[in-house]
Design a protein around this motif. Structure first.
Motif, PDB file in Angstrom:
ATOM      1  N   UNK A   1       0.873  -1.172   0.000  1.00 32.77           N
ATOM      2  CA  UNK A   1       0.000   0.000   0.000  1.00 32.77           C
ATOM      3  C   UNK A   1       0.910   1.221   0.000  1.00 32.77           C
ATOM      4  N   UNK A   2       0.508   2.256  -0.740  1.00 32.33           N
ATOM      5  CA  UNK A   2       1.382   3.426  -0.856  1.00 32.33           C
ATOM      6  C   UNK A   2       0.621   4.696  -0.485  1.00 32.33           C
ATOM      7  N   UNK A   3       1.247   5.491   0.374  1.00 35.04           N
ATOM      8  CA  UNK A   3       0.631   6.723   0.864  1.00 35.04           C
ATOM      9  C   UNK A   3       1.569   7.879   0.540  1.00 35.04           C
ATOM     10  N   UNK A   4       1.085   8.845  -0.220  1.00 35.33           N
ATOM     11  CA  UNK A   4       1.892  10.038  -0.479  1.00 35.33           C
ATOM     12  C   UNK A   4       1.524  11.092   0.550  1.00 35.33           C
ATOM     13  N   UNK A   5       2.543  11.713   1.138  1.00 33.11           N
ATOM     14  CA  UNK A   5       2.316  12.800   2.091  1.00 33.11           C
ATOM     15  C   UNK A   5       3.067  14.009   1.531  1.00 33.11           C
ATOM     16  N   UNK A   6       2.327  15.054   1.184  1.00 38.41           N
ATOM     17  CA  UNK A   6       2.933  16.178   0.474  1.00 38.41           C
ATOM     18  C   UNK A   6       2.572  17.492   1.128  1.00 38.41           C
ATOM     19  N   UNK A   7       3.478  18.463   1.019  1.00 33.56           N
ATOM     20  CA  UNK A   7       3.205  19.790   1.550  1.00 33.56           C
ATOM     21  C   UNK A   7       4.294  20.200   2.521  1.00 33.56           C
ATOM     22  N   UNK A   8       4.350  21.526   2.778  1.00 37.28           N
ATOM     23  CA  UNK A   8       5.412  22.018   3.668  1.00 37.28           C
ATOM     24  C   UNK A   8       5.394  21.365   5.049  1.00 37.28           C
ATOM     25  N   UNK A   9       4.243  20.854   5.488  1.00 36.64           N
ATOM     26  CA  UNK A   9       4.200  20.240   6.816  1.00 36.64           C
ATOM     27  C   UNK A   9       4.305  18.716   6.759  1.00 36.64           C
ATOM     28  N   UNK A  10       4.703  18.207   5.597  1.00 35.87           N
ATOM     29  CA  UNK A  10       4.728  16.746   5.468  1.00 35.87           C
ATOM     30  C   UNK A  10       5.783  16.126   6.381  1.00 35.87           C
ATOM     31  N   UNK A  11       6.909  16.803   6.530  1.00 37.32           N
ATOM     32  CA  UNK A  11       7.955  16.246   7.410  1.00 37.32           C
ATOM     33  C   UNK A  11       7.452  16.218   8.852  1.00 37.32           C
ATOM     34  N   UNK A  12       6.835  17.330   9.261  1.00 35.56           N
ATOM     35  CA  UNK A  12       6.322  17.407  10.628  1.00 35.56           C
ATOM     36  C   UNK A  12       5.325  16.272  10.886  1.00 35.56           C
ATOM     37  N   UNK A  13       4.533  15.990   9.886  1.00 35.50           N
ATOM     38  CA  UNK A  13       3.547  14.919  10.053  1.00 35.50           C
ATOM     39  C   UNK A  13       4.239  13.564  10.192  1.00 35.50           C
ATOM     40  N   UNK A  14       5.111  13.286   9.224  1.00 35.74           N
ATOM     41  CA  UNK A  14       5.683  11.933   9.194  1.00 35.74           C
ATOM     42  C   UNK A  14       6.633  11.666  10.357  1.00 35.74           C
ATOM     43  N   UNK A  15       7.212  12.742  10.891  1.00 39.13           N
ATOM     44  CA  UNK A  15       8.098  12.541  12.050  1.00 39.13           C
ATOM     45  C   UNK A  15       7.351  11.884  13.196  1.00 39.13           C
ATOM     46  N   UNK A  16       6.029  12.092  13.214  1.00 42.06           N
ATOM     47  CA  UNK A  16       5.226  11.493  14.283  1.00 42.06           C
ATOM     48  C   UNK A  16       4.862  10.044  13.990  1.00 42.06           C
ATOM     49  N   UNK A  17       5.121   9.608  12.732  1.00 41.71           N
ATOM     50  CA  UNK A  17       4.671   8.264  12.327  1.00 41.71           C
ATOM     51  C   UNK A  17       5.845   7.298  12.157  1.00 41.71           C
ATOM     52  N   UNK A  18       6.955   7.788  11.623  1.00 42.29           N
ATOM     53  CA  UNK A  18       8.059   6.867  11.334  1.00 42.29           C
ATOM     54  C   UNK A  18       9.187   7.030  12.353  1.00 42.29           C
ATOM     55  N   UNK A  19      10.089   6.058  12.326  1.00 46.58           N
ATOM     56  CA  UNK A  19      11.083   5.980  13.388  1.00 46.58           C
ATOM     57  C   UNK A  19      12.464   6.475  12.955  1.00 46.58           C
ATOM     58  N   UNK A  20      12.554   7.189  11.837  1.00 47.36           N
ATOM     59  CA  UNK A  20      13.895   7.633  11.418  1.00 47.36           C
ATOM     60  C   UNK A  20      13.961   9.150  11.354  1.00 47.36           C
ATOM     61  N   UNK A  21      15.182   9.650  11.328  1.00 46.49           N
ATOM     62  CA  UNK A  21      15.442  11.079  11.239  1.00 46.49           C
ATOM     63  C   UNK A  21      15.093  11.564   9.830  1.00 46.49           C
ATOM     64  N   UNK A  22      14.201  12.537   9.720  1.00 48.08           N
ATOM     65  CA  UNK A  22      13.749  12.989   8.394  1.00 48.08           C
ATOM     66  C   UNK A  22      14.366  14.330   8.009  1.00 48.08           C
ATOM     67  N   UNK A  23      15.371  14.763   8.753  1.00 46.72           N
ATOM     68  CA  UNK A  23      15.994  16.052   8.430  1.00 46.72           C
ATOM     69  C   UNK A  23      16.623  15.986   7.042  1.00 46.72           C
ATOM     70  N   UNK A  24      16.838  17.167   6.479  1.00 48.67           N
ATOM     71  CA  UNK A  24      17.428  17.237   5.139  1.00 48.67           C
ATOM     72  C   UNK A  24      18.761  16.512   5.052  1.00 48.67           C
ATOM     73  N   UNK A  25      19.514  16.595   6.110  1.00 48.30           N
ATOM     74  CA  UNK A  25      20.832  15.944   6.084  1.00 48.30           C
ATOM     75  C   UNK A  25      20.692  14.437   6.117  1.00 48.30           C
TER      76      UNK A  25
END
Ligand SMILES: [Zn+2]
Lengths: 993, 98
Positions: free
Chosen positions: A758-782
């Protein structure tokens, strides 16, 4: 208008203890179990059953079998109404409702019968002459057409949907026997000894064939009793399956025979879950065609009057149905078999006035038996004309075949026999050409082209004794039994001396209408006209006169028509030809062919793992191939436009979530995986680092763009490719083709995993903020920059995360095993609640890609090159790939190409139309040069303006020019400005975030 | 309705297969210096339309997903043999394999 009852007080195979009520044209009648509609109507004294196709002539039943050309009946009412059913094949049941067709206001008084009077104005070829002549396409023609459509033609189908079930079934057997008459029974019995699977199909409800219709005695039993005993024997064998009420209608390649089993046509309506009809696709090792023969009518004046029947049909009505069709009968036959009708009629108490036989020498021993009953036999004579009307006949005009003199003879029934034509349809369907047998005066099956053999009457063998032994031989040979223990019995009729059939294609005389094809109202004059006008080849004759073009496929007319044409041209019958028979042998319903795959079962519906969630939100759906996808999620009062613009703005302003499961996903593994990608994509893949994704473009061998998508490297030898939803299946097969057929040396395995993730696209300026609450890895640009990919745990589920963007915003795509799709989707939506996350559908998805100038299906239209789409840089110059060699052909490069651009209405508000043409000016004189077209339309959510993508000659070199969008179907012209196709964030700052 | 004897699955109805194309095609080598447009043109566009036995590629799309080579008579629809997509074809039947 019914006459006195014609039912015999005894005899026949009907059950007089079971009375069945039915109606015909609203009138109530009763018949018995074992009747057909035709026999029941005859028994009730109804001889008038139909009006003919063109002249609306009164018609009765001519046959007692599947060949019936006249008595076509509308059966049942409402949604189950079925036109053009043959009264001879309709089993009578209690509650049957039937109506005559092609008459107004009633069968007895049909005003269009006046067509007979103007018959000479509607000759053969009338349609062609009228509609291709000076009237063609005029108003007058339209009027004509309406009238003709009304007056010609057959019964009406129901306008309601068919409520019944039709099913398909496959079966395999060593020996398939088609036809349950004497030859078929003998064949099945002998074949059964081989131990292999034997299937016996019989069109009618009973085994026996002619044994039920003729007076034969076998082993001291009546023919029908002997057949019943054979049925008991066969039914008791484990390896034999008997299918009754089943017509083998089509003979297909490699011994596949299509059969229609009429499961419930003899019931008022099918029981719950019972199919009306079942199609059997039977694949047989060997096929024995024991389909019998069709008796041919004789051609004489007014030979279509009610109560002029085939001689064998008369015997069927007497012997099987206990009906005496006429009190004063004349038998008119050019062969010995017709004499049996005289004997059976006399035995049933009928008065046989004479047997008229054009042969000088007449018949053999059967003639002696007839004479012994003091029935006159008129050798060397023929009936030249019947006298009568809608309710039957009164007399026959009898003339010598050569010489003069004419006698009137009173009669109320003419039983005619022009000899028996073997049922060569199925063997002919295999491509085997029927062969003319001049001694039998009929076509017999040609040399087999498949593993089949015709036996019995179907092969031109007419005596019962010969049919039984031929069936036994065919059955034993087909089953590989060298000497079956069962031997064919010797019927009492064995050894009867007979004289050969003599041809009489047209009786002497010229008076009255002489019908060759009763169903299509083709007469001898039509055949003669076709001859005079040069339509002498059989195929021309057919099309010009419509001979043999009816639903009966000319079963009782092709031979006579062909023979008459042969005599006109002075050629032999084999020189004149024969017609090719095609499936189906008799009409089959579309419902049968469609089977259960109707309505929602027409195609499977693919649902994503999150389908139920979308449904609960009340989304509007759109089909994407077999998938259904949410198109938009309307809020109260929103239409499609308001909804998708809101979804676009909320995604671009915050965060949006989209179900992108339907994108094709292909798992690619193996040591040569990178090399393979390098060959199928136009851009390079070898340098792609593990944990990175890359956009790729595919071309066809001809250099035209095929598909695009993102492919990620999960390990040195492991990639996952995405394709467009539309091309997922095509790309998969295409990759397999190259790996298996073109480059089998490459060590690569491809597997479709579209349904597994199953594939879920999460898009938008707040997408990182959202996914940080769901996944277990560092999502920073670096840690996880644009185009990164890697394993994650999302809401407790192991999955994969890709930082890719279709919308142009910072975006991620989360893949999890499909079973956890809804769980993870809900976790994403929950995490997004406080961020104002919005679910968006395909409209917003598409709109955002248009705002970003990404190409998609409408631009990859099978004509565009990478260069046309401003993707020329994707075409690597450092390596070879599919499409490279032809992509730069003369016509695929140059200024004349239509190239990818953006378009905006000059007035900033006019709607743009997908598919509209682009012209240079607004009002150039015709013909106008088309310089491009609009491929995709959308709405710029930031400037609040309609926008579009398109292909325009010159492409971006024309940026800033004003051209014109033309949509002549709606008379729309809009001045549009050519602009860059990326309308939002042209530098791409946002997705790098 | 043909039966194709898939070398991987055994005899299967043609409904499970997709017809792909000419099985005699030979794609010019990848990475080769073949710049002769004619060779590419013929590979991409030119197909024989023989009357009689012809080698074809079919895809067992609703089966094992393998492409197979099928020798089919275009006139009679008789199938003379079926082989894996690559490798030697042990051809025991008569007729030319164009
Ligand atoms: Zn297979």
């Amino acid at each position: 208008m019914s006459g006195p009852s014609k039912r015999l007080t005894e005899g026949g195979l009907i059950d007089r203890s079971k009375s069945l009520g039915f109606t015909f044209d609203g009138k109530r009648y009763s018949g018995f179990e074992g009747d057909t509609l035709a026999s029941a109507l005859l028994a009730n004294g109804e001889v008038l059953m139909a009006r003919s196709f063109k002249y609306h002539r009164p018609r009765g039943v001519m046959s007692a079998g599947p060949e019936e050309p006249n008595a076509l009946i509308k059966l049942r009412t409402g949604a189950r109404q079925e036109p053009n059913t043959r009264a001879t094949m309709i089993e009578l049941y209690d509650g049957l409702v039937a109506e005559s067709q092609n008459r107004k206001p009633s069968l007895r008084w049909d005003y269009q019968a006046m067509n007979q009077l103007i018959g000479r104005f509607i000759p053969a070829g009338f349609y062609y002459k009228t509609f291709m002549g000076p009237f063609a396409n005029t108003k007058l023609w339209m009027q004509f057409e309406k009238l003709i459509r009304k007056s010609a033609g057959m019964g009406e189908a129901s306008w309601e949907a068919d409520p019944d079930l039709y099913t398909h079934r496959s079966a395999h057997c060593e020996v398939l026997v088609i036809g349950g008459g004497p030859a078929g029974l003998a064949a099945a019995r002998a074949a059964a000894e081989g131990g292999g699977r034997v299937i016996l199909v019989e069109e009618t409800p009973h085994l026996g064939g002619r044994l039920r219709k003729d007076s034969e005695v076998i082993d001291g039993l009546s023919g029908s009793d002997w057949a019943a005993a054979m049925e008991t024997d066969l039914a008791g064998r484990d390896n034999v399956r008997i299918l009754k009420r089943t017509t083998a209608f089509g003979y297909y390649d490699q011994n596949m025979v299509g059969c229609c089993e009429r499961v419930a046509d003899h019931l008022v309506e099918p029981a719950a879950h019972q199919p009306r009809q079942r199609m059997w696709n039977i694949r047989a090792g060997r096929v024995i065609i024991a389909a019998g023969a069709v008796e041919q009518p004789l051609v004489f004046g007014d030979n279509d009057r009610p109560n002029i029947m085939l001689a064998g049909a008369v015997r069927a009505y007497v012997n099987e149905y206990g009906v005496l069709p006429g009190e004063r009968a004349i038998v008119f036959a050019n062969n010995d078999d017709g004499y049996r009708t005289a004997l059976d009629l006399a035995k049933a108490g009928g008065n046989v006035k004479a047997v008229v036989d054009p042969r000088d020498e007449g018949a053999g021993e059967l003639a002696d038996a007839v004479r012994a009953l003091d029935i006159p036999v008129l050798n060397g004579h023929a009936i030249s004309r019947a006298r009568g009307g809608a309710t039957g006949i009164q007399a026959a005009e009898i003339v010598p075949v050569s010489g003069s003199g004419m006698q009137h003879m009173d009669c109320d029934l003419i039983a005619m026999s022009g000899g028996w034509q073997p049922t060569v349809h199925l063997s002919s369907q295999t491509g085997s050409k029927p062969v003319w047998d001049d001694s039998l005066k009929c076509f017999v099956p040609g040399a087999p082209r498949q593993k089949e053999v015709s036996a019995g009457a179907a092969a031109g063998t007419l005596s019962l004794a010969d049919c039984l032994s031929a069936g036994r031989k065919a059955g034993a040979e087909a089953a590989g039994v060298s000497a079956p223990s069962w031997s064919a019995p010797k019927p009492e009729s064995a050894g009867l001396k007979s004289n050969p059939t003599a041809a009489l294609w047209e009786a002497p005389g010229t008076k009255g209408k002489r019908f060759v094809d009763h169903q299509d109202d083709v007469t001898t004059s039509d055949v003669k006209l076709a001859h005079r006008e040069g339509f002498i080849s059989v195929e021309h004759l057919k099309r010009y006169t419509t001979l043999g073009m009816g639903t009966d496929q000319g079963k009782t007319s092709n031979l006579n028509g062909l023979a008459i044409m042969a005599s006109l041209t002075g050629k032999t019958i084999p020189e004149t030809g024969t017609t090719t028979f095609r499936p189906p042998y008799t009409p089959v319903s579309i419902g049968l062919l469609g089977g259960p795959e109707v309505g929602k079962h027409f195609a499977p519906l693919r649902r994503t793992a999150m389908d139920s969630w979308h449904d609960e939100q009340g989304c509007e759906w759109i089909d994407a191939g077999l998938w259904r996808r949410p198109r938009y999620y309307p809020k109260a009062g929103e239409g499609i436009f308001e909804a998708y613009v809101r979804e676009t703005k909320e995604t671009r302003g915050g965060v949006g979530v989209c179900d992108v499961t339907t994108l094709g996903k292909i798992d690619i593994q193996g040591p040569d995986a990178a090399d393979f990608l390098n060959r199928v994509y136009t851009n390079g893949w070898k340098a792609l680092a593990v944990g990175k994704a890359r956009y790729g473009l595919m071309c066809r061998e001809d250099g035209i763009v095929f598909d695009d998508g993102t492919t990620s490297r999960l390990a040195e030898d492991h990639f996952v490719m995405t394709t467009t939803t539309a091309n997922a299946v095509k790309v998969m097969a295409w990759l397999e083709y190259y790996l298996q057929f073109v480059w089998p040396d490459l060590k690569v395995q491809v597997t479709s995993v579209t349904d597994q993730w199953a594939a879920v696209a999460v898009a938008g300026p707040k997408s990182r903020a959202l996914l940080e609450k769901v996944v277990d890895i560092d999502l920073s640009n670096d840690a996880f920059p644009f185009m990164a990919c890697g394993d994650v745990s999302a809401a407790g589920v192991k999955g994969r995360l890709f930082r890719i963007s279709f919308s142009g915003e910072m975006a991620f795509e989360l893949n999890v095993p499909a079973d956890y799709g809804r769980h993870v989707w809900e976790a994403v939506m929950k995490a997004g609640e406080e961020l104002g996350a919005v679910a968006y559908g395909t409209e917003a998805l598409g709109n955002m890609r248009i705002e970003k100038g990404h190409v998609a299906g409408p631009e990859l239209d099978g004509r565009t090159t990478a260069d046309d789409l401003n993707l020329g840089k994707m075409m690597s110059t450092k390596k070879d790939f599919i499409g490279k060699r032809l992509a730069y052909r003369e016509d695929l490069v140059g200024d004349h190409r239509h190239k990818f651009v953006g378009l905006m209405p000059v007035d900033g508000k006019s709607k743009l139309i997908q598919g509209a043409q682009i012209t240079e000016n607004a009002n150039d004189p015709l013909p106008v040069k088309m310089i491009g077209n609009v491929t995709s339309t959308g709405y710029n959510s930031e400037t609040e303006m309609p926008i579009a993508l398109g292909l325009v000659e010159g492409g971006l070199a024309r940026e800033g020019d004003i051209v014109h969008m033309q949509y002549p179907l709606r008379n729309v012209t809009v001045p549009v400005k050519v602009c860059h196709p990326i309308f939002i964030d042209r530098e791409g700052a946002r997705h790098h975030g | 309705m043909l039966v194709i004897n898939c070398p991987w699955c055994g005899p299967r109805d043609m409904e499970e297969f997709t017809y792909v194309g000419d099985g005699t095609l030979k794609r010019p080598e990848i990475g080769s210096e073949e710049t002769d447009q004619k060779a590419w043109y013929e590979y991409t566009y030119i197909r024989d339309n023989p009357r009689g036995p012809h080698l074809e590629v079919w895809h067992h799309a609703a089966g094992c997903r393998q492409h197979v080579r099928v020798k089919r008579d275009t006139l009679t629809h008789e199938i003379h043999g079926c082989w894996p997509a690559s490798g030697e074809m042990a051809d025991t039947t008569e007729g030319e394999t164009k």
